[in-house]
Design a protein around this motif. Structure first.
Motif, PDB file in Angstrom:
ATOM      1  N   THR A   1       0.834  -1.206   0.000  1.00 55.22           N
ATOM      2  CA  THR A   1       0.000   0.000   0.000  1.00 55.22           C
ATOM      3  C   THR A   1       0.864   1.250   0.000  1.00 55.22           C
ATOM      4  O   THR A   1       0.632   2.207  -0.758  1.00 55.22           O
ATOM      5  N   MET A   2       1.876   1.270   0.857  1.00 52.75           N
ATOM      6  CA  MET A   2       2.769   2.424   0.941  1.00 52.75           C
ATOM      7  C   MET A   2       3.553   2.601  -0.351  1.00 52.75           C
ATOM      8  O   MET A   2       3.724   3.724  -0.841  1.00 52.75           O
ATOM      9  N   VAL A   3       4.035   1.496  -0.915  1.00 52.10           N
ATOM     10  CA  VAL A   3       4.828   1.574  -2.142  1.00 52.10           C
ATOM     11  C   VAL A   3       3.976   2.067  -3.302  1.00 52.10           C
ATOM     12  O   VAL A   3       4.424   2.882  -4.121  1.00 52.10           O
ATOM     13  N   ALA A   4       2.734   1.590  -3.382  1.00 55.14           N
ATOM     14  CA  ALA A   4       1.842   2.046  -4.459  1.00 55.14           C
ATOM     15  C   ALA A   4       1.616   3.548  -4.376  1.00 55.14           C
ATOM     16  O   ALA A   4       1.607   4.248  -5.397  1.00 55.14           O
ATOM     17  N   ALA A   5       1.437   4.069  -3.158  1.00 56.48           N
ATOM     18  CA  ALA A   5       1.212   5.505  -2.996  1.00 56.48           C
ATOM     19  C   ALA A   5       2.480   6.298  -3.286  1.00 56.48           C
ATOM     20  O   ALA A   5       2.452   7.287  -4.029  1.00 56.48           O
ATOM     21  N   LEU A   6       3.594   5.862  -2.709  1.00 56.48           N
ATOM     22  CA  LEU A   6       4.845   6.607  -2.856  1.00 56.48           C
ATOM     23  C   LEU A   6       5.290   6.664  -4.316  1.00 56.48           C
ATOM     24  O   LEU A   6       5.734   7.709  -4.806  1.00 56.48           O
ATOM     25  N   CYS A   7       5.177   5.536  -5.020  1.00 59.25           N
ATOM     26  CA  CYS A   7       5.672   5.446  -6.400  1.00 59.25           C
ATOM     27  C   CYS A   7       4.591   5.727  -7.437  1.00 59.25           C
ATOM     28  O   CYS A   7       4.850   5.589  -8.644  1.00 59.25           O
ATOM     29  N   ASP A   8       3.388   6.074  -6.974  1.00 53.52           N
ATOM     30  CA  ASP A   8       2.278   6.418  -7.870  1.00 53.52           C
ATOM     31  C   ASP A   8       1.977   5.285  -8.846  1.00 53.52           C
ATOM     32  O   ASP A   8       1.807   5.502 -10.062  1.00 53.52           O
ATOM     33  N   LEU A   9       1.892   4.065  -8.309  1.00 53.14           N
ATOM     34  CA  LEU A   9       1.587   2.899  -9.134  1.00 53.14           C
ATOM     35  C   LEU A   9       0.077   2.736  -9.265  1.00 53.14           C
ATOM     36  O   LEU A   9      -0.681   3.157  -8.385  1.00 53.14           O
ATOM     37  N   PRO A  10      -0.403   2.100 -10.341  1.00 48.98           N
ATOM     38  CA  PRO A  10      -1.851   1.991 -10.568  1.00 48.98           C
ATOM     39  C   PRO A  10      -2.589   1.218  -9.478  1.00 48.98           C
ATOM     40  O   PRO A  10      -3.735   1.525  -9.179  1.00 48.98           O
TER      41      PRO A  10
ATOM     42  N   THR B   1      -0.881  10.855   2.772  1.00 50.79           N
ATOM     43  CA  THR B   1      -2.337  10.766   2.621  1.00 50.79           C
ATOM     44  C   THR B   1      -2.812   9.330   2.818  1.00 50.79           C
ATOM     45  O   THR B   1      -3.823   9.070   3.493  1.00 50.79           O
ATOM     46  N   THR B   2      -2.080   8.377   2.243  1.00 52.39           N
ATOM     47  CA  THR B   2      -2.430   6.961   2.406  1.00 52.39           C
ATOM     48  C   THR B   2      -2.269   6.524   3.856  1.00 52.39           C
ATOM     49  O   THR B   2      -3.112   5.795   4.406  1.00 52.39           O
ATOM     50  N   ALA B   3      -1.180   6.966   4.506  1.00 49.88           N
ATOM     51  CA  ALA B   3      -0.965   6.616   5.912  1.00 49.88           C
ATOM     52  C   ALA B   3      -2.089   7.155   6.783  1.00 49.88           C
ATOM     53  O   ALA B   3      -2.585   6.465   7.685  1.00 49.88           O
ATOM     54  N   LEU B   4      -2.528   8.396   6.520  1.00 51.65           N
ATOM     55  CA  LEU B   4      -3.603   8.991   7.308  1.00 51.65           C
ATOM     56  C   LEU B   4      -4.907   8.220   7.134  1.00 51.65           C
ATOM     57  O   LEU B   4      -5.623   7.968   8.109  1.00 51.65           O
ATOM     58  N   ALA B   5      -5.220   7.829   5.904  1.00 52.20           N
ATOM     59  CA  ALA B   5      -6.441   7.056   5.668  1.00 52.20           C
ATOM     60  C   ALA B   5      -6.396   5.718   6.404  1.00 52.20           C
ATOM     61  O   ALA B   5      -7.397   5.269   6.977  1.00 52.20           O
TER      62      ALA B   5
ATOM     63  N   ALA C   1       0.520  20.485   7.248  1.00 50.27           N
ATOM     64  CA  ALA C   1      -0.876  20.080   7.447  1.00 50.27           C
ATOM     65  C   ALA C   1      -0.983  18.564   7.607  1.00 50.27           C
ATOM     66  O   ALA C   1      -1.725  18.064   8.462  1.00 50.27           O
ATOM     67  N   GLN C   2      -0.218  17.833   6.782  1.00 50.03           N
ATOM     68  CA  GLN C   2      -0.219  16.374   6.915  1.00 50.03           C
ATOM     69  C   GLN C   2       0.339  15.961   8.272  1.00 50.03           C
ATOM     70  O   GLN C   2      -0.122  14.985   8.883  1.00 50.03           O
ATOM     71  N   CYS C   3       1.329  16.697   8.755  1.00 52.17           N
ATOM     72  CA  CYS C   3       1.952  16.359  10.028  1.00 52.17           C
ATOM     73  C   CYS C   3       0.943  16.412  11.167  1.00 52.17           C
ATOM     74  O   CYS C   3       0.786  15.437  11.910  1.00 52.17           O
ATOM     75  N   TRP C   4       0.237  17.545  11.330  1.00 51.34           N
ATOM     76  CA  TRP C   4      -0.675  17.616  12.472  1.00 51.34           C
ATOM     77  C   TRP C   4      -1.876  16.688  12.300  1.00 51.34           C
ATOM     78  O   TRP C   4      -2.430  16.185  13.290  1.00 51.34           O
ATOM     79  N   ARG C   5      -2.287  16.448  11.053  1.00 52.91           N
ATOM     80  CA  ARG C   5      -3.373  15.485  10.844  1.00 52.91           C
ATOM     81  C   ARG C   5      -2.932  14.065  11.246  1.00 52.91           C
ATOM     82  O   ARG C   5      -3.706  13.303  11.836  1.00 52.91           O
ATOM     83  N   LEU C   6      -1.706  13.703  10.906  1.00 55.83           N
ATOM     84  CA  LEU C   6      -1.188  12.388  11.301  1.00 55.83           C
ATOM     85  C   LEU C   6      -1.094  12.274  12.822  1.00 55.83           C
ATOM     86  O   LEU C   6      -1.436  11.235  13.399  1.00 55.83           O
ATOM     87  N   VAL C   7      -0.643  13.342  13.476  1.00 59.41           N
ATOM     88  CA  VAL C   7      -0.561  13.316  14.943  1.00 59.41           C
ATOM     89  C   VAL C   7      -1.952  13.142  15.545  1.00 59.41           C
ATOM     90  O   VAL C   7      -2.158  12.333  16.459  1.00 59.41           O
ATOM     91  N   ALA C   8      -2.923  13.895  15.031  1.00 61.49           N
ATOM     92  CA  ALA C   8      -4.295  13.775  15.536  1.00 61.49           C
ATOM     93  C   ALA C   8      -4.840  12.367  15.312  1.00 61.49           C
ATOM     94  O   ALA C   8      -5.523  11.801  16.174  1.00 61.49           O
TER      95      ALA C   8
END
Length: 659
Positions: free
Chosen positions: A229-238, A295-299, A356-363
């Motif tokens: 999941t992380m690799v797909a998001a980071l590398c923008d794979l389909p 974004t994927t980690a937060l979801a 913004a991603q940082c504080w959302r991840l902390v929350a």
């Protein structure tokens, strides 16, 4: 895992150490390797560790019951002589739960070092690599003075080749034993290290371009593990399937290693590969790639929280909550495996400017860190999240970080300061017209007031008004989880005010909602509160039955503080029913848990009841007095005057009311 006096100069390379803790070190006969000296063996359960360490401390007969074993373990550590300092060191830790039940009791003269698992409750030791002088001394211990004196320059090269890491240098020195001279051995060792990197470079250069780009991006992550999941998001794979195919290819080429855990396959770089990939350029925008990953980690985090807290409102996503779909135990196991990597991603979000991603991840991480008692990680991330919210001037982020700060202060029993944070959050959420945030913050204010000294009952009345406001907002939003949480708190207030029938009505209404939501954790907590009310209504048998149901539910997931409270409540019910021996063992278990998670308020209560019950059962004074002393000390530390007075009543042979 080992326990020994701090008398050894050299330590594991995982600690990046070499600096002496307290004087010269020599190997101790008390050293105990928890896995037989072989790091490849599977990790042991914490009770196995307790048994082994107790034997090393001279305990011949060990109780078969795990609760009694834990109590004996903590009592034995607490009784170690103050004049002999002790280090407990843990290495090759499978997950955080392996360690938390082995940590020494609060206040013991013991230094705890945990290798390769930062963020645990332990002394944070930052040791430097060995100096040339210290490294030469280690080599001399292994190969002898003669070989070193004949080629001092090569010996110094060995120290530098090891990077000053004691374990690495020790291995190099042992391998040099069979070599005729150090110069030849060092030259071969340098060639071997260089050859490993050349092999990795050759393999990478012959990869397809997409795979090389993926390696470059993964090499820039500070997280040590990743999945498809992380690799797909980071590398923008389909798709994840494409990411899984890419990862499988990298595993086949020995560029990645795979481990299977509760969350599925998890991948990591071997050390030599990681040394190479961190230097690789990438033809992608790193900031954009990281934003996708965050974004994927937060979801993923939000989904885990939704499973952990069914129906809970999350103001960070505009009051929309995700549906429950899996048992709580899955969330705990998943978070144990991924906590360090999620923390690393959150910290890296700040470093790359994704504030913004940082504080959302902390929350998002806050309820998970709270459940796992990961206070050190939590404190660090909240400071980072607050700084990120300030950088973006985002009031939602500031308000969420204030809520997290308040919850952290609860652990330190600083209820007045926590209340200030929650009140500030209420103001910010109202300014934002965020009703979900207002409801949550008002509920937290009401809950926190219950911890304040309140001789006249004024704080309870204010708390009741805040909770009723919170309840009205939750009902307006049709959020049954929020209503249930408020009803549970109102039940506690009614119980404190002596309105036991009202307390039962509130708690049973809350329990019905938790059953509908299939929230096992809150069902267990509410049953514990119902048991406490029934005990005060002189229904000890019913109180025991309900408390046992609470404990049974708590055993289905790993929330140690709530389990400790359930043990304490069950112990009080058993004592009321005339079963003091059973109660004493349950109090011991509660003390053990609250010492482990460093919950001062509840440890004080558990120590008080254990000391009182042992005294009334005519245990020797030297057995119950240390627990009473501990209760008095903790009550003074957290400002609990009533608790301190009750402890003094027990000490003075006066009857003490059971709260």
């Amino acid at each position: 895992m080992a326990i020994q006096p701090p008398q050894r100069k050299y330590w594991s390379e995982h600690m990046r150490c070499g600096r002496q803790l307290s004087g010269p070190f020599t190997t101790s006969e008390r050293a105990s390797r928890g896995s037989g000296g072989n790091w490849r063996q599977s990790p042991r359960a914490h009770h196995d560790g307790q048994r082994e360490l107790l034997r090393k401390l001279g305990v011949a007969e060990l109780p078969p019951d795990e609760g009694a074993l834990s109590s004996l373990y903590y009592d034995k550590l607490a009784a170690l002589p103050d004049g002999r300092p002790v280090i407990i060191a843990f290495d090759h830790i499978a997950n955080r739960r392996t360690v938390t039940s082995l940590l020494p009791p609060t206040g013991c003269p013991i230094v705890t070092i945990i290798a390769s698992r930062p963020g645990l409750t332990a002394v944070d030791v930052n040791l430097q690599p060995l100096t040339n002088e210290a490294g030469l001394a280690l080599i001399r211990e292994v190969v002898g003075d003669g070989k070193v004196n004949r080629d001092l320059a090569s010996a110094i090269e060995m120290v530098q080749l090891s990077g000053g890491l004691p374990r690495t240098l020790s291995i190099l020195a042992r391998r040099a034993l069979d070599e005729p001279d150090l110069e030849t051995y060092v030259r071969n060792a340098k060639d071997a290290a260089s050859s490993e990197l050349e092999i990795v470079r050759y393999i990478v250069q012959h990869l397809p371009q997409a795979a090389r780009s993926a390696l470059g991006l993964l090499g820039r992550l500070t997280a040590t593990g990743f999945d498809s999941t992380m690799v797909a998001a980071l590398c923008d794979l389909p798709s994840q399937a494409d990411a899984a195919e890419l990862l499988a290819e990298l595993v086949d080429r020995h560029l990645l290693v795979r481990a299977t855990g509760p969350a599925g396959n998890r991948y990591q770089f071997p050390e030599v590969v990681h040394r190479y990939v961190v230097t690789m350029p990438t033809d992608h925008s790193w900031r954009e790639a990281f934003e996708r990953l965050a974004t994927t980690a937060l979801a993923t985090i939000e989904h885990a929280v939704a499973l952990l807290m069914p129906g809970a409102l999350r103001p960070s996503i505009d009051g929309i909550s995700l549906p429950p779909a899996a048992p709580v135990t899955v969330v705990g196991e998943w978070f144990d495996e991924w906590q360090e990597d999620l923390v690393a991603i959150t910290e890296q979000a700040y470093e790359v400017g994704s504030f913004a991603q940082c504080w959302r991840l902390v929350a998002g991480l806050t309820p998970l860190l709270d459940t796992r008692i990961a206070v050190t990680d939590w404190q660090r991330l909240v400071r980072l999240g607050l700084a990120a919210a300030e950088r973006t001037n985002d009031d939602v982020g500031k308000a969420l970080m204030l809520l997290a700060q308040g919850e952290l202060l609860r652990y330190a029993a600083r209820y007045d300061v926590a209340l200030e944070k929650f009140a500030e959050a209420v103001v910010l959420f109202r300014r934002l017209h965020n009703n979900a945030g207002v409801a949550l913050a008002l509920h937290s204010c009401g809950d926190m007031r219950l911890g304040l000294r309140d001789d006249a009952g004024e704080q309870r009345e204010i708390a009741r008004a805040e909770l009723l406001q919170s309840q009205a907002l939750f009902e307006e939003m049709h959020n049954d989880r929020g209503v249930a949480d408020v009803l549970s708190s109102l039940g506690e207030i009614s119980g404190l005010n002596g309105r036991l029938d009202d307390a039962l009505d509130h708690l049973r209404a809350a329990l019905d909602r938790y059953v509908e939501l299939n929230d096992i954790r809150r069902q267990a907590t509410t049953l514990r509160l119902i048991s406490a009310v029934q005990r005060r209504r002189d229904q000890p048998d019913l109180a025991v039955q309900v408390a046992k149901e609470s404990v049974a539910l708590h055993n289905r997931f790993d929330d140690q503080p709530e389990k400790g409270r359930a043990f304490l409540t069950l112990g009080l019910a058993h004592e009321e029913a005339g079963e003091r021996g059973v109660a004493i063992e349950l109090y011991r278990r509660a003390v053990h848990i609250f010492r482990t998670v460093v919950d001062l308020r509840w440890e004080a209560q558990s120590c008080f009841h254990l000391a009182r019950a042992m005294k009334e059962a005519q245990y020797p004074r030297d057995e119950w007095l240390p627990f009473l002393d501990r209760a008095s000390f903790l009550c003074e530390k957290i400002g609990d005057a009533a608790g301190a007075a009750a402890a003094e009543q027990v000490r003075a042979d006066s009857p003490a009311d059971v709260p």
